[in-house]
Scaffold this motif. Structure first.
Motif, PDB file in Angstrom:
ATOM      1  N   LYS A   1       0.588   6.970 -11.763  1.00 38.71           N
ATOM      2  CA  LYS A   1       1.895   7.627 -11.839  1.00 38.71           C
ATOM      3  C   LYS A   1       2.286   7.898 -13.288  1.00 38.71           C
ATOM      4  O   LYS A   1       2.846   8.956 -13.605  1.00 38.71           O
ATOM      5  CB  LYS A   1       2.955   6.779 -11.141  1.00 38.71           C
TER       6      LYS A   1
ATOM      7  N   ASN B   1       8.993  11.377 -12.145  1.00 36.04           N
ATOM      8  CA  ASN B   1       7.985  10.454 -11.645  1.00 36.04           C
ATOM      9  C   ASN B   1       7.468  10.940 -10.300  1.00 36.04           C
ATOM     10  O   ASN B   1       8.222  11.451  -9.476  1.00 36.04           O
ATOM     11  CB  ASN B   1       8.578   9.047 -11.506  1.00 36.04           C
ATOM     12  N   SER B   2       6.172  10.747 -10.072  1.00 34.60           N
ATOM     13  CA  SER B   2       5.586  11.139  -8.794  1.00 34.60           C
ATOM     14  C   SER B   2       5.691   9.981  -7.813  1.00 34.60           C
ATOM     15  O   SER B   2       5.886   8.825  -8.197  1.00 34.60           O
ATOM     16  CB  SER B   2       4.114  11.517  -8.992  1.00 34.60           C
ATOM     17  N   THR B   3       5.557  10.272  -6.539  1.00 36.53           N
ATOM     18  CA  THR B   3       5.505   9.222  -5.538  1.00 36.53           C
ATOM     19  C   THR B   3       4.096   8.647  -5.504  1.00 36.53           C
ATOM     20  O   THR B   3       3.154   9.224  -6.053  1.00 36.53           O
ATOM     21  CB  THR B   3       5.856   9.762  -4.143  1.00 36.53           C
ATOM     22  N   GLN B   4       3.947   7.511  -4.839  1.00 37.91           N
ATOM     23  CA  GLN B   4       2.626   6.909  -4.692  1.00 37.91           C
ATOM     24  C   GLN B   4       1.672   7.857  -3.983  1.00 37.91           C
ATOM     25  O   GLN B   4       0.523   8.043  -4.413  1.00 37.91           O
ATOM     26  CB  GLN B   4       2.729   5.600  -3.904  1.00 37.91           C
TER      27      GLN B   4
ATOM     28  N   GLU C   1       1.822  11.154  -3.657  1.00 42.25           N
ATOM     29  CA  GLU C   1       1.512  12.331  -4.481  1.00 42.25           C
ATOM     30  C   GLU C   1       0.466  11.996  -5.535  1.00 42.25           C
ATOM     31  O   GLU C   1      -0.496  12.759  -5.723  1.00 42.25           O
ATOM     32  CB  GLU C   1       2.785  12.842  -5.162  1.00 42.25           C
TER      33      GLU C   1
ATOM     34  N   ARG D   1       3.254  18.357  -5.042  1.00 47.45           N
ATOM     35  CA  ARG D   1       4.706  18.210  -4.877  1.00 47.45           C
ATOM     36  C   ARG D   1       5.358  19.534  -4.486  1.00 47.45           C
ATOM     37  O   ARG D   1       6.240  19.573  -3.623  1.00 47.45           O
ATOM     38  CB  ARG D   1       5.325  17.676  -6.168  1.00 47.45           C
TER      39      ARG D   1
ATOM     40  N   LYS E   1       4.095   3.526   5.377  1.00 42.46           N
ATOM     41  CA  LYS E   1       5.494   3.282   5.763  1.00 42.46           C
ATOM     42  C   LYS E   1       5.806   3.720   7.194  1.00 42.46           C
ATOM     43  O   LYS E   1       6.942   4.098   7.498  1.00 42.46           O
ATOM     44  CB  LYS E   1       6.446   3.968   4.772  1.00 42.46           C
TER      45      LYS E   1
END
Length: 259
Positions: free
Chosen positions: A27, A37-40, A42, A115, A165
């Motif tokens: 990240k 910030n990118s997500t996990q 992504e 993204r 998730k």
């Protein structure tokens, strides 16, 4: 459409595990000088995409255009959001097309592509799906995926889906909660170039179940950059909780339920 993207051949599946520190480093690498910030998902998706494109380049001797798709859960994107346990395939498919060299875009550029593709599946998109524009929106979305395969001819397609998730590790079917959940059945995947992302039992890591052509997988699994951030087929006990071996379910043989 899928005929121009999916290819037929001998495939193999390998499991690449990213722990929390590796994902955090990815990240940071993806952010560069940007504050965004990118997500996990992504960061991991873009990184695997980059490494897979490098394996394809080594196999073919030249860089091929590449198309990534990601399955998107629509439940959280409706207004108001639908309940999480809504029944049905409430999904859409986002896509990203890499026409330039992957090493020129770098991880930051590829994360941006991923993204951007996912961001198009928003509340406005869903609103159109619920109205008179439904057919046009669906056709336009699918055409964005079809055109690269039909025009370029030699495009590489990589299909991603994230099962992170979704609560698999909270499911109790009467034998207790699972210690390890697999993203692939006993017969393996029927599709080449398919990547399933599963969260680890601790919830802070990701297991990527990657299915590729045998030749490209042989190249991918010796990619030094990839191996810097991942472990190849590590013990499930290492990824979960070693204390779990003392649980009654482990002694009963229920260590590896597949949901």
């Amino acid at each position: 459409m899928w005929g121009s993207l999916f290819k037929i051949g001998k495939c193999t599946t390998r499991r690449f595990a990213f722990d929390a520190s590796a994902i955090a480093n990815l990240k940071v690498k993806a952010a560069g000088n940007s504050a965004q910030n990118s997500t996990q998902v992504e960061a991991v998706s873009a990184f695997i995409w980059k490494c897979a494109m490098a394996a394809s380049e080594e196999t073919h001797g030249f860089t091929r255009p590449s198309l990534l798709s990601h399955v998107v859960n629509l439940r959280r994107r409706t207004i108001p959001p639908l309940i999480e346990n809504s029944i049905g395939n409430l999904i859409s498919i986002a896509s990203a097309h890499c026409k330039a060299r992957y090493d020129e875009l770098g991880l930051k550029g590829l994360v941006g592509q991923v993204r951007e593709g996912i961001s198009k599946i928003n509340s406005d998109f869903i609103k159109k799906l619920q109205g008179d524009e439904q057919s046009n929106v669906i056709c336009k979305s699918l055409k964005m995926m079809e055109e690269p395969g039909s025009k370029d001819g030699g495009v590489d397609y990589f299909g991603f889906t994230s099962w992170c998730k979704l609560g698999f590790y909270e499911a109790d079917l009467g034998l207790g909660k699972p210690i390890w959940v697999s993203g692939v059945g006993s017969t393996g995947s029927v599709f080449l170039n398919l990547i399933i992302l599963m969260e680890t039992r601790s919830g802070d890591g990701i297991e990527a179940w990657v299915t590729l052509d045998e030749q490209e997988m042989a190249i991918l699994q010796r990619d030094m950059e990839l191996l810097t951030f991942t472990s190849l087929d590590p013990s499930p006990l290492k990824l979960s909780n070693i204390a779990a071996v003392n649980s009654p379910n482990y002694r009963k043989g229920y260590l590896f339920p597949t949901l």
